[in-house]
Design a protein around this motif. Structure first.
Motif, PDB file in Angstrom:
ATOM      1  N   ARG A  38       0.745  -0.976  -0.127  1.00 29.42           N
ATOM      2  CA  ARG A  38       0.016   0.079   0.242  1.00 29.42           C
ATOM      3  C   ARG A  38       0.981   1.014   0.098  1.00 29.42           C
ATOM      4  N   ILE A  39       0.653   2.280   0.042  1.00 23.99           N
ATOM      5  CA  ILE A  39       0.986   3.403  -0.139  1.00 23.99           C
ATOM      6  C   ILE A  39       0.391   4.423   1.246  1.00 23.99           C
ATOM      7  N   GLU A  40       0.827   4.775   2.032  1.00 30.87           N
ATOM      8  CA  GLU A  40       1.014   4.874   3.590  1.00 30.87           C
ATOM      9  C   GLU A  40       1.232   7.042   3.026  1.00 30.87           C
ATOM     10  N   VAL A  41      -0.022   7.293   3.675  1.00 28.42           N
ATOM     11  CA  VAL A  41      -0.446   8.949   3.634  1.00 28.42           C
ATOM     12  C   VAL A  41       0.552   9.647   4.542  1.00 28.42           C
ATOM     13  N   ARG A  42       1.144  10.113   5.324  1.00 34.46           N
ATOM     14  CA  ARG A  42       1.733  11.159   6.179  1.00 34.46           C
ATOM     15  C   ARG A  42       1.354  12.644   6.136  1.00 34.46           C
ATOM     16  N   SER A  43       1.198  13.369   7.340  1.00 37.62           N
ATOM     17  CA  SER A  43       1.211  14.686   7.182  1.00 37.62           C
ATOM     18  C   SER A  43       2.484  15.328   6.798  1.00 37.62           C
ATOM     19  N   ALA A  44       2.467  16.300   5.939  1.00 41.34           N
ATOM     20  CA  ALA A  44       3.764  17.094   5.538  1.00 41.34           C
ATOM     21  C   ALA A  44       4.178  18.081   6.273  1.00 41.34           C
ATOM     22  N   SER A  45       3.294  18.210   7.351  1.00 39.95           N
ATOM     23  CA  SER A  45       3.916  18.671   8.681  1.00 39.95           C
ATOM     24  C   SER A  45       4.210  18.891   9.433  1.00 39.95           C
ATOM     25  N   SER A  46       3.743  17.618   9.910  1.00 47.43           N
ATOM     26  CA  SER A  46       4.175  16.589  11.237  1.00 47.43           C
ATOM     27  C   SER A  46       4.583  15.196  11.354  1.00 47.43           C
ATOM     28  N   GLY A  47       4.046  15.349  10.190  1.00 48.71           N
ATOM     29  CA  GLY A  47       5.005  13.419  10.247  1.00 48.71           C
ATOM     30  C   GLY A  47       4.411  12.148  10.552  1.00 48.71           C
ATOM     31  N   ILE A  48       2.824  13.396  11.144  1.00 48.25           N
ATOM     32  CA  ILE A  48       2.038  11.935  11.560  1.00 48.25           C
ATOM     33  C   ILE A  48       1.080  11.384  10.507  1.00 48.25           C
ATOM     34  N   HIS A  49       1.465   9.780  10.649  1.00 51.77           N
ATOM     35  CA  HIS A  49       0.217   8.957   9.856  1.00 51.77           C
ATOM     36  C   HIS A  49      -0.694   9.307  10.135  1.00 51.77           C
ATOM     37  N   LEU A  50      -1.372   9.169   8.586  1.00 52.12           N
ATOM     38  CA  LEU A  50      -2.503   9.631   8.647  1.00 52.12           C
ATOM     39  C   LEU A  50      -3.809   8.416   7.659  1.00 52.12           C
ATOM     40  N   GLY A  51      -3.185   7.923   6.935  1.00 58.69           N
ATOM     41  CA  GLY A  51      -3.751   6.553   6.338  1.00 58.69           C
ATOM     42  C   GLY A  51      -3.395   5.715   4.538  1.00 58.69           C
ATOM     43  N   HIS A  52      -4.075   6.006   4.099  1.00 55.99           N
ATOM     44  CA  HIS A  52      -3.370   4.899   2.912  1.00 55.99           C
ATOM     45  C   HIS A  52      -4.378   5.495   1.596  1.00 55.99           C
ATOM     46  N   VAL A  53      -3.697   5.910   0.948  1.00 56.67           N
ATOM     47  CA  VAL A  53      -4.352   6.279  -1.016  1.00 56.67           C
ATOM     48  C   VAL A  53      -4.935   4.991  -2.007  1.00 56.67           C
ATOM     49  N   PHE A  54      -5.623   4.955  -2.112  1.00 57.12           N
ATOM     50  CA  PHE A  54      -5.644   3.733  -3.078  1.00 57.12           C
ATOM     51  C   PHE A  54      -5.822   4.828  -4.851  1.00 57.12           C
ATOM     52  N   ASN A  55      -5.919   3.247  -5.664  1.00 59.14           N
ATOM     53  CA  ASN A  55      -6.800   3.894  -7.072  1.00 59.14           C
ATOM     54  C   ASN A  55      -8.200   3.682  -7.087  1.00 59.14           C
ATOM     55  N   ASP A  56      -9.017   3.974  -6.272  1.00 67.69           N
ATOM     56  CA  ASP A  56     -10.446   3.341  -6.317  1.00 67.69           C
ATOM     57  C   ASP A  56     -10.953   4.310  -6.619  1.00 67.69           C
ATOM     58  N   GLY A  57     -10.813   5.663  -6.475  1.00 61.75           N
ATOM     59  CA  GLY A  57     -11.787   6.874  -6.184  1.00 61.75           C
ATOM     60  C   GLY A  57     -12.420   7.618  -7.172  1.00 61.75           C
ATOM     61  N   PRO A  58     -13.439   8.239  -7.122  1.00 62.39           N
ATOM     62  CA  PRO A  58     -13.924   8.967  -8.593  1.00 62.39           C
ATOM     63  C   PRO A  58     -13.349  10.454  -8.758  1.00 62.39           C
ATOM     64  N   PRO A  59     -13.658  10.598  -9.924  1.00 65.18           N
ATOM     65  CA  PRO A  59     -12.596  11.532 -10.820  1.00 65.18           C
ATOM     66  C   PRO A  59     -12.418  12.901 -10.199  1.00 65.18           C
ATOM     67  N   ARG A  85      -8.203   7.752  -3.403  1.00 64.22           N
ATOM     68  CA  ARG A  85      -8.964   7.252  -2.526  1.00 64.22           C
ATOM     69  C   ARG A  85      -8.332   7.518  -1.573  1.00 64.22           C
ATOM     70  N   TYR A  86      -8.608   8.727  -0.215  1.00 60.44           N
ATOM     71  CA  TYR A  86      -7.693   9.163   0.502  1.00 60.44           C
ATOM     72  C   TYR A  86      -8.431   8.193   0.938  1.00 60.44           C
ATOM     73  N   CYS A  87      -7.540   7.215   2.373  1.00 56.99           N
ATOM     74  CA  CYS A  87      -8.905   6.892   3.469  1.00 56.99           C
ATOM     75  C   CYS A  87      -7.911   7.133   4.169  1.00 56.99           C
ATOM     76  N   ILE A  88      -8.506   7.956   5.307  1.00 57.13           N
ATOM     77  CA  ILE A  88      -7.831   8.750   6.273  1.00 57.13           C
ATOM     78  C   ILE A  88      -8.914   7.892   7.752  1.00 57.13           C
ATOM     79  N   ASN A  89      -8.305   8.354   8.685  1.00 48.20           N
ATOM     80  CA  ASN A  89      -8.035   8.052   9.978  1.00 48.20           C
ATOM     81  C   ASN A  89      -8.897   9.494  10.189  1.00 48.20           C
ATOM     82  N   GLY A  90      -9.990   8.804  10.981  1.00 51.99           N
ATOM     83  CA  GLY A  90     -11.189  10.193  11.048  1.00 51.99           C
ATOM     84  C   GLY A  90     -10.460  11.363  12.127  1.00 51.99           C
ATOM     85  N   ASN A  91      -9.499  10.224  13.439  1.00 46.93           N
ATOM     86  CA  ASN A  91      -9.674  10.234  14.723  1.00 46.93           C
ATOM     87  C   ASN A  91      -7.922  11.748  14.757  1.00 46.93           C
ATOM     88  N   VAL A  92      -7.396  11.632  13.777  1.00 49.38           N
ATOM     89  CA  VAL A  92      -6.222  12.458  13.510  1.00 49.38           C
ATOM     90  C   VAL A  92      -6.617  13.500  12.147  1.00 49.38           C
TER      91      VAL A  92
END
Length: 419
Positions: free
Chosen positions: A380-401, A406-413
């Motif tokens: 998978r491809i992990e997505v992190r915040s560029a400003s703090s470096g924290i883990h956010l979630g992952h990005v997938f290639n099944d999103g809408p135009p 599809r950036y699948c992100i943990n809502g609690n962060v």
């Protein structure tokens, strides 16, 4: 280099002079005194003790023995031998820099360093130096008293048993940028200090007063303690302070004392030092900075985030589907990093993916970074915040135009800020 004794009557050459000064740890003292124009050399050493021909470990061991009553006599102080050009800088200016660059009221200690080997001292080699040392002490005492400080404890004695310190102590902070560095004083200027011979003597500069706690946030306040001529403070400003969007109120001071009526756990010993206060008391501190932005934000994150958020942010955890916050948030606004406050996603890029996690088809420009993640027998491809470096979630290639991402992100962060 083997430590070597020098004669207390040593002079350098006809165009230079020297004086030996104790300001606590000689690493920071060497750096501070070397910043003064007209100073041509600063050497770390030991002086003022009863013994000749000793080294760093001998001095530490002797101090331990003194403290438990297993030795008698006088230990050396860590000192710096300051060689200066009198045509460029006066001895009074050298001593003014000395007084301003440490706390001369602490007795056998300086900051966190405790022991007679860290005492404040002026070791002179002629009567003119003695006279000026005593005169500048009395002048600075008046300034300290006016600022609410106690009596100066600096010893002023003839130089004896000077020993050049080991080679690894020389220019220590140039060799080790992350090393110990004194804060540079308590913010009280030496009155009418003429730091260079070609500079007109001016009236006393105003002292840097402690912050007034009435102007600060009592519940939670971040205070950044800086010092003059501090390159790491400049870097921290460029990396962090100039982009500050965090919810935590932040203020910068050049005074090493806590805000009025507030309490530090222990003295400060390096700059910059970031201290988080709550209800007037220190709850956490981050000492020093050398460009490690993610490390600083992680420290702050551990003070601000819940244990559940910390597990996601710093351990690449994942909240259970349909349990996180912001899943059903539909108001116009932006989703920001919970530590830095920097925008990560905007509400117009959010869509309902049915997966149980907040989903977006596009992040704010430059707000995230991408990293390969082969954990859990998946690629998978992990997505992190560029400003703090924290883990956010992952990005997938099944999103809408239009992006089909599809950036699948943990809502609690994510923190939502409505427009």
């Amino acid at each position: 280099m083997t430590p070597s004794s020098v004669n207390s009557n040593q002079t350098t050459d006809s165009k230079s002079n020297y004086i030996v000064l104790g300001m606590g740890c000689f690493w920071g003292a060497e750096k501070r005194m070397g910043e003064l124009p007209g100073v041509v050399d600063v050497e770390s050493g030991y002086a003022g003790g009863d013994h000749a021909g000793v080294g760093y470990e001998d001095i530490l061991n002797f101090e331990r023995a003194l403290r438990i009553g297993r030795a008698a006599g006088r230990n050396h102080a860590e000192v710096v031998k300051v060689t200066f050009a009198p045509e460029q800088v006066s001895l009074e200016s050298v001593l003014a820099k000395f007084w301003e660059s440490h706390n001369p009221t602490q007795g056998d200690r300086q900051g966190n360093d405790i022991g007679s080997n860290y005492r404040s001292a002026i070791y002179y080699h002629d009567e003119d130096q003695k006279t000026l040392a005593l005169a500048t002490r009395d002048t600075y005492q008046q300034a300290l008293t006016a600022a609410g400080y106690g009596q100066i404890t600096t010893e002023i004695l003839p130089l004896k048993n000077y020993i050049t310190a080991e080679e690894y102590h020389q220019n220590y902070l140039k060799k080790n940028p992350d090393g110990y560095c004194g804060l540079g004083g308590i913010g009280v200027k030496y009155p009418a200090a003429d730091h260079t011979k070609d500079t007109t003597t001016t009236s006393a500069a105003p002292s840097v007063q402690p912050l007034d706690s009435k102007d600060l946030n009592f519940d939670r306040q971040l205070v950044v303690f800086e010092s003059e001529n501090c390159e790491f403070c400049v870097q921290f400003k460029q990396d962090i302070l100039d982009h500050w969007q965090a919810d935590v109120p932040m203020i910068v001071t050049m005074n090493a004392n806590p805000p009025t009526d507030w309490v530090l756990d222990k003295p400060l010993f390096a700059s910059p030092t970031m201290v988080l206060f709550s209800k007037g008391k220190e709850v956490a501190r981050y000492t020093g900075y050398n460009g490690e932005k993610e490390k600083f934000w992680q420290w702050l994150g551990f003070q601000l985030l819940t244990p559940e958020q910390q597990k996601i942010a710093f351990e690449q955890g994942t909240e259970r589907a349909f349990t996180g916050s912001n899943l059903d948030e539909k108001r116009p606004g932006r989703f920001v990093d919970p530590i830095t406050g920097v925008t990560l996603f905007r509400s117009q890029t959010k869509f309902n993916s049915g997966t149980g996690w907040p989903s977006f088809f596009e992040p704010a420009e430059g707000s995230v970074t991408y990293h390969k993640d082969n954990s859990g027998y998946m690629q998978r491809i992990e997505v992190r915040s560029a400003s703090s470096g924290i883990h956010l979630g992952h990005v997938f290639n099944d999103g809408p135009p239009p992006s089909h991402k599809r950036y699948c992100i943990n809502g609690n962060v994510l923190k939502f800020v409505p427009d």
